[in-house]
Design a protein around this motif. Structure first.
Motif, PDB file in Angstrom:
ATOM      1  N   PRO A   1      -8.366   3.320   8.727  1.00 33.38           N
ATOM      2  CA  PRO A   1      -8.296   4.243   9.854  1.00 33.38           C
ATOM      3  C   PRO A   1      -7.290   5.350   9.568  1.00 33.38           C
ATOM      4  O   PRO A   1      -6.458   5.240   8.672  1.00 33.38           O
ATOM      5  N   GLU A   2      -7.361   6.423  10.336  1.00 32.99           N
ATOM      6  CA  GLU A   2      -6.401   7.535  10.255  1.00 32.99           C
ATOM      7  C   GLU A   2      -4.980   6.991  10.387  1.00 32.99           C
ATOM      8  O   GLU A   2      -4.713   6.136  11.232  1.00 32.99           O
ATOM      9  N   GLY A   3      -4.086   7.455   9.525  1.00 36.01           N
ATOM     10  CA  GLY A   3      -2.682   7.042   9.629  1.00 36.01           C
ATOM     11  C   GLY A   3      -2.325   5.828   8.798  1.00 36.01           C
ATOM     12  O   GLY A   3      -1.149   5.500   8.670  1.00 36.01           O
ATOM     13  N   ALA A   4      -3.329   5.147   8.247  1.00 34.37           N
ATOM     14  CA  ALA A   4      -3.040   3.973   7.420  1.00 34.37           C
ATOM     15  C   ALA A   4      -2.877   4.405   5.963  1.00 34.37           C
ATOM     16  O   ALA A   4      -3.641   5.226   5.458  1.00 34.37           O
ATOM     17  N   THR A   5      -1.874   3.836   5.300  1.00 34.60           N
ATOM     18  CA  THR A   5      -1.603   4.185   3.904  1.00 34.60           C
ATOM     19  C   THR A   5      -2.697   3.646   3.002  1.00 34.60           C
ATOM     20  O   THR A   5      -3.173   2.522   3.178  1.00 34.60           O
ATOM     21  N   GLU A   6      -3.088   4.448   2.011  1.00 32.61           N
ATOM     22  CA  GLU A   6      -4.100   3.988   1.060  1.00 32.61           C
ATOM     23  C   GLU A   6      -3.533   2.878   0.180  1.00 32.61           C
ATOM     24  O   GLU A   6      -2.330   2.790  -0.044  1.00 32.61           O
ATOM     25  N   THR A   7      -4.439   2.062  -0.322  1.00 38.43           N
ATOM     26  CA  THR A   7      -4.072   0.893  -1.112  1.00 38.43           C
ATOM     27  C   THR A   7      -4.331   1.177  -2.586  1.00 38.43           C
ATOM     28  O   THR A   7      -5.049   2.104  -2.938  1.00 38.43           O
ATOM     29  N   THR A   8      -3.748   0.350  -3.431  1.00 36.48           N
ATOM     30  CA  THR A   8      -4.118   0.374  -4.841  1.00 36.48           C
ATOM     31  C   THR A   8      -3.885  -1.009  -5.429  1.00 36.48           C
ATOM     32  O   THR A   8      -3.547  -1.948  -4.702  1.00 36.48           O
ATOM     33  N   VAL A   9      -4.098  -1.138  -6.729  1.00 31.51           N
ATOM     34  CA  VAL A   9      -4.110  -2.473  -7.351  1.00 31.51           C
ATOM     35  C   VAL A   9      -2.778  -3.213  -7.198  1.00 31.51           C
ATOM     36  O   VAL A   9      -1.715  -2.611  -7.192  1.00 31.51           O
ATOM     37  N   LEU A  10      -2.859  -4.533  -7.110  1.00 32.65           N
ATOM     38  CA  LEU A  10      -1.661  -5.372  -7.119  1.00 32.65           C
ATOM     39  C   LEU A  10      -1.009  -5.317  -8.499  1.00 32.65           C
ATOM     40  O   LEU A  10       0.205  -5.255  -8.622  1.00 32.65           O
ATOM     41  N   GLY A  11      -1.824  -5.332  -9.532  1.00 29.49           N
ATOM     42  CA  GLY A  11      -1.288  -5.342 -10.900  1.00 29.49           C
ATOM     43  C   GLY A  11      -0.811  -6.725 -11.293  1.00 29.49           C
ATOM     44  O   GLY A  11      -0.719  -7.625 -10.463  1.00 29.49           O
TER      45      GLY A  11
END
Ligand code: FE2
Length: 292
Positions: free
Chosen positions: A92-102
């Motif tokens: 949703p709007e305002g939520a930070t994008e995610t990326t890999v745990l690594g």
């Protein structure tokens, strides 16, 4: 049924899974067999190539231990991790994008109070990090639990350094009443993913480089919200457009600004130049997922 050939074996294998009680597992196995057989028909591997593939997967498993996760590395370098991430995080709007745990997250990292130094004395340019944790609608999340971890000045994580017997450049913070955390660390460096194993062999054979742009990892959890797994990347890094694991998103890039000697944001003094990173994180409410 007998006499399976390249035309009828796929359907026969799929039918063998017909009695799978769990509908989701049945769907997964059916699709796996279908795509795996199509892949084999597409590339028509020789027996030597089939053996090489089995050998590669065997080595990938054998090199794994509690500090090395080659299968995650394989998933990351094939873009599979980011694809799973993208499918599971329509935000949703305002939520930070995610990326890999690594592969370098470690459970039960040392706990720190705001203002602490997580560098454990490792050399490097002082970096002061300030973050604010809020819900996607902006409401501060007091008490949010924030794990941070990063590479050192040479691009190594503590778990990769045989000379370190203790945790360094990783820790767990708890957001204050206004949802803030702040700490001292050192400027992270770009680093190659471990390339002395089978995944490295794949990268070399395909003329790919193993580098990741400099970043700090964050994993943030709060009751009622999806746990956020992400990084903040250093603007200007030469590998932002060719990250070996496809993890970079524009919204996750920030200037790690150069600052003159003097007063740090927590009121303490430093006699050396320092870097400053600020980031405001937004967490996605759990209910959003059920509604989606
Ligand atoms: Fe990393």
């Amino acid at each position: 049924m007998r006499d399976f050939d390249e035309h009828n074996i796929t359907q026969a294998v799929i039918e063998r899974f017909a009695g799978t009680p769990d509908a989701r597992l049945k769907r997964i196995m059916t699709s796996l067999v279908s795509h795996l057989h199509d892949f084999i028909r597409d590339v028509e591997p020789s027996f030597a190539e089939w053996e090489a593939a089995i050998g590669f997967l065997t080595r990938t498993g054998q090199i794994c231990d509690d500090k090395r996760q080659e299968f995650i590395l394989l998933s990351d370098t094939l873009g599979a991790s980011m694809l799973v991430d993208a499918i599971n995080h329509r935000l949703p709007e305002g939520a930070t994008e995610t990326t890999v745990l690594g592969p370098f997250f470690v459970q039960n990292a040392p706990k720190f109070e705001n203002g602490a130094d997580v560098s454990a004395g490792l050399p490097g340019e002082l970096l002061f990090v300030e973050a604010r944790i809020a819900a996607a609608d902006g409401t501060p999340l007091a008490g949010a639990v924030v794990d941070v971890w990063q590479s050192d000045d040479d691009g190594f994580y503590d778990v990769q350094r045989a000379d370190l017997s203790h945790a360094a450049l990783r820790g767990q913070f708890r957001a204050d009443g206004e949802g803030r955390i702040f700490f001292r660390t050192i400027q992270p460096a770009a680093y190659p993913i471990p390339y002395d194993g089978p995944v490295g062999d794949m990268l070399k054979a395909t003329n790919r480089h193993p580098w990741r742009p400099a970043h700090v990892h964050f994993m943030i959890s709060a009751p009622g919200y999806e746990t956020l797994v992400t990084h903040v990347f250093a603007a200007g890094d030469e590998y932002l457009d060719s990250d070996a694991v496809f993890g970079v998103k524009n919204s996750l890039i920030r200037e790690f600004t150069h600052e003159a000697p003097g007063r740090l944001p927590d009121g303490t003094e430093t006699s050396a130049p320092w870097r400053h990173l600020t980031y405001d994180f937004g967490l996605k409410p759990l209910a959003e997922r059920q509604a989606a």
